[in-house]
Design a protein around this motif. Structure first.
Motif, PDB file in Angstrom:
ATOM      1  N   CYS A 153      -2.464  -1.426  -2.388  1.00 27.94           N
ATOM      2  CA  CYS A 153      -2.786  -1.220  -0.982  1.00 27.94           C
ATOM      3  C   CYS A 153      -1.865  -2.046  -0.080  1.00 27.94           C
ATOM      4  N   VAL A 154      -1.439  -3.202  -0.602  1.00 28.71           N
ATOM      5  CA  VAL A 154      -0.482  -4.017   0.159  1.00 28.71           C
ATOM      6  C   VAL A 154       0.791  -3.217   0.397  1.00 28.71           C
ATOM      7  N   VAL A 155       1.212  -2.463  -0.636  1.00 27.37           N
ATOM      8  CA  VAL A 155       2.462  -1.701  -0.503  1.00 27.37           C
ATOM      9  C   VAL A 155       2.177  -0.199  -0.370  1.00 27.37           C
ATOM     10  N   SER A 177       6.788   1.714   3.233  1.00 26.95           N
ATOM     11  CA  SER A 177       6.369   0.482   2.556  1.00 26.95           C
ATOM     12  C   SER A 177       7.505  -0.091   1.730  1.00 26.95           C
ATOM     13  N   ASN A 178       7.322  -1.311   1.284  1.00 23.86           N
ATOM     14  CA  ASN A 178       8.369  -1.914   0.456  1.00 23.86           C
ATOM     15  C   ASN A 178       7.932  -1.953  -1.002  1.00 23.86           C
TER      16      ASN A 178
END
Ligand code: SF4
Ligand code: SF4
Ligand code: SF4
Ligand code: FES
Lengths: 323, 147
Positions: A153-155, A177-178
Motif C-alpha cells: 500500500c505504501v507503493v 508510485s516508486n
C-alpha cells in the motif's frame, strides 16, 4: 464503511440481484479477517467485517464461486479489481455472475509492522482517526496508521477501480508510485551481492505453497508443483537449487499476468519479498516491450503471448545492469 | 604429494530446434568442423518448445552452460515460435541474472540449416566463455553431482 457495506449487501440480497455475498469475517485474532460467504441478512449482521485488516484479495474466490448457481456479490479493493479483470480475460471467472461493489481504499495495515514496533501479545485493535489503539497483554499502545501501512500500500500503483457495478466510498487515481525502487537497487548491485541477497531470502522458504495458493494468477487446475513426477512437488526444498527453481518458475508462470496485487508477499509466513521477483518481470516487460499493466483491461494480448518482429535479443541482458 | 590438476571441461546443453539448428549441427558434422564433444545436443521441435523449466533442469543435472538455438527470426517452421521463445528467454535470462547467476551461462543463438560453420563457431565460443566462468556452482544441485 462496514455499516454501509452490510446495508447495501442486505438490499441486494433482498431484491434478488444476488443470492450470496463474498466478504470477510472475523478470524481467530483481531487482525486476522478471513474471506467468507454470507447468504442471509442475519449472517451478514453477525459475521461481516470490514476494517484496516480485511486485506485478502477476494477475486480468486470467484473462480469457484461463479461456478455456482446465481449471482454473487463481492467487495473489491482497487487492486483486487485488476485481478478480477485479469481473471475475466483468462476466462477463469464469468463476470456476468458477479456483482462487484468497488470499495474506495486508503491502504491496509500490516500486523507485522505492528510487531516490529514492539507490540506483542495483541488482543484487540481499534481504529481512532489516524491512529490505532492497540490493546496488548502489556497495556494499551497507540500507533499512527501511516506507520504500519502494508508495503504494497505504501507503493500502491493505483487506487482507481478498474471494474465495478457500483462504488462505495471514493474512487481514486492511478498513482505514479516508486514500486520499482528496490528492484533497481538490486539491479545496481554486483551479481555476487544479488546472489547473496537471494540465497538469504529464498533459503527461508518452507514450501508451504501459500504464495501460490493465494495468487489470483495461479489458478491452474493442475499445477506443476502438484505433479509428483516433477520432483518439485510440495516438499520442503532438499537443496538450494529447488528453492531457486520454485521461485523462478512460480514468478515466470505469472509473468505478464501478475497484477502486482501483493497477496503473495502478504501471506508468506517467512517474509520472503516475492514481490521483488514479480516486479522484476513487470519492470523488464515495461522496459523491453512497452508499458503494460495486467488487469487494466479484459481484452488486450499479454506481453508473453505477443511479440513484435524487432524485439530485442536475450543478449540485451548483458547490456543492462551490473555484472 | 603431487596433485594432478584436471583441466576443466564444461558440460554444455544445447537445445536445438529440429528444423534449423539441429540440421545446422548435422551439417557441421558432415563438413568435419570441430566443436567440443562436451556439447550435449537436445533436439526440440521448435525453439519455443523450450520451457524455462528445461533450462533450470539442465543446470540441475550438471550443465555449466545452456544454449538455445533456433531458426532465424522469420524462418521458424511454425512461423512465429521463435518470436515467443525470444521474449521468454530474454525474461528468463534476465531473471537468472537478477538472482545473481552468471549471465554468461545462458545464451540464445539463431542458426539455420545452412550454417554448419556458424554452429561450430558458436559452440566453440560458448564453450570458451563457460570454461572461463568455471563450474556452475550457483545453480547446482548437490544431489545430482557425480561422486
Ligand atoms: S505455479 Fe504455475 S502451474 Fe502452479 S498454479 Fe501458478 S501458474 Fe499454475
Ligand atoms: S504473483 Fe503475487 S502480486 Fe502477482 S498476482 Fe499473484 S499474488 Fe498478486
Ligand atoms: S509463502 Fe513463502 S514460505 Fe511459503 S512457499 Fe511461498 S515463499 Fe515459500
Ligand atoms: S521451428 Fe526452428 S525455431 Fe521454430
Amino acid at each position: 464503511m462496514q455499516e454501509a457495506m452490510i446495508k447495501r449487501a442486505k438490499e441486494l440480497l433482498t431484491d434478488g440481484t444476488v443470492n450470496r455475498v463474498l466478504g470477510w469475517q472475523k478470524g481467530g485474532v483481531a487482525y486476522d479477517a478471513t474471506p467468507a460467504v454470507f447468504d442471509s441478512a442475519e449472517a451478514l449482521e453477525q459475521g461481516f467485517v470490514y476494517d484496516d485488516f480485511t486485506a485478502a484479495n477476494l477475486s480468486k474466490y470467484l473462480v469457484k464461486e461463479t461456478k455456482n448457481e446465481g449471482k454473487v456479490l463481492v467487495f473489491l479493493k482497487p487492486c483486487d479489481t485488476y485481478s478480477l479483470n485479469q481473471l475475466t480475460k483468462e476466462h477463469r471467472v464469468n463476470r456476468d455472475n458477479v456483482y462487484v461493489i468497488g470499495v474506495g481504499c486508503d491502504g491496509k495495515a500490516d500486523v507485522e509492522k505492528l510487531r516490529a514496533q514492539g507490540m506483542d501479545g495483541i488482543l484487540g485493535i481499534t481504529a481512532e482517526g489516524d491512529n490505532f489503539v492497540v490493546e496488548t497483554l502489556y497495556g494499551n499502545k497507540t500507533v499512527a496508521k501511516a506507520d504500519v501501512l502494508a508495503e504494497r500500500c505504501v507503493v500502491c500503483k493505483s487506487r482507481k477501480l478498474m471494474t465495478y457495478d457500483e462504488i462505495l466510498g471514493e474512487d481514486g487515481e492511478v498513482i505514479d508510485s516508486n514500486r520499482f525502487d528496490m528492484v533497481e537497487q538490486l539491479e545496481n548491485m554486483t551479481s555476487d551481492q544479488r546472489y547473496a541477497f537471494w540465497q538469504n531470502e529464498l533459503s527461508r522458504c518452507i514450501r508451504c505453497n501459500a504464495c501460490r495458493n493465494v495468487c489470483p494468477a495461479c489458478t491452474c487446475e493442475k499445477c506443476v508443483f502438484d505433479n509428483v513426477n516433477s520432483g518439485v512437488a510440495n516438499t520442503a526444498a532438499a537443496d538450494s537449487f529447488e528453492e531457486k527453481l520454485f521461485h523462478v518458475i512460480r514468478a515466470f508462470h505469472v509473468a505478464g499476468r501478475c497484477t502486482d496485487c501483493g497477496e503473495c508477499s502478504r501471506v508468506c509466513p517467512q517474509g520472503i519479498p516475492l514481490h521483488l521477483l514479480n516486479r522484476k518481470f513487470i519492470k523488464d516487460i515495461n522496459e523491453l516491450y512497452g508499458e503494460y499493466q495486467a488487469g487494466e483491461d479484459t481484452d488486450s494480448r499479454g506481453p508473453l503471448t505477443n511479440f513484435t518482429y524487432d524485439d530485442c535479443e536475450p543478449s540485451i541482458v548483458h547490456e543492462r545492469g551490473v555484472e | 604429494m603431487q596433485v594432478e590438476k584436471k583441466e576443466f571441461k564444461p558440460t554444455i546443453v544445447a537445445f536445438c530446434c529440429n528444423w534449423c539448428s539441429y540440421a545446422g549441427a548435422d551439417l557441421s558434422g558432415t563438413n568435419r568442423l570441430n566443436y567440443p564433444a562436451n556439447v550435449k545436443i537436445i533436439r526440440v521441435p521448435c525453439s519455443c518448445r523450450v520451457n524455462p523449466m528445461f533450462v533450470l533442469r539442465a543446470f540441475q543435472r550438471g550443465a555449466d552452460g545452456v544454449i538455445i538455438c533456433g531458426c532465424h527470426p522469420g524462418d521458424c517452421h511454425y512461423t512465429t515460435g521463435n518470436y515467443y521463445a525470444r521474449r521468454r528467454m530474454t525474461l528468463l535470462f534476465s531473471m537468472l541474472d537478477f538472482l545473481g547467476i552468471e549471465r554468461d551461462r545462458t545464451r540464445l543463438e539463431w542458426v539455420s540449416a545452412a550454417e554448419g560453420a556458424k554452429f561450430a563457431a558458436t559452440m566453440n565460443d560458448f564453450v570458451e566463455t563457460v570454461t572461463k566462468l568455471g563450474e556452475n556452482k550457483r545453480l547446482e544441485d548437490l544431489r545430482c553431482k557425480k561422486q
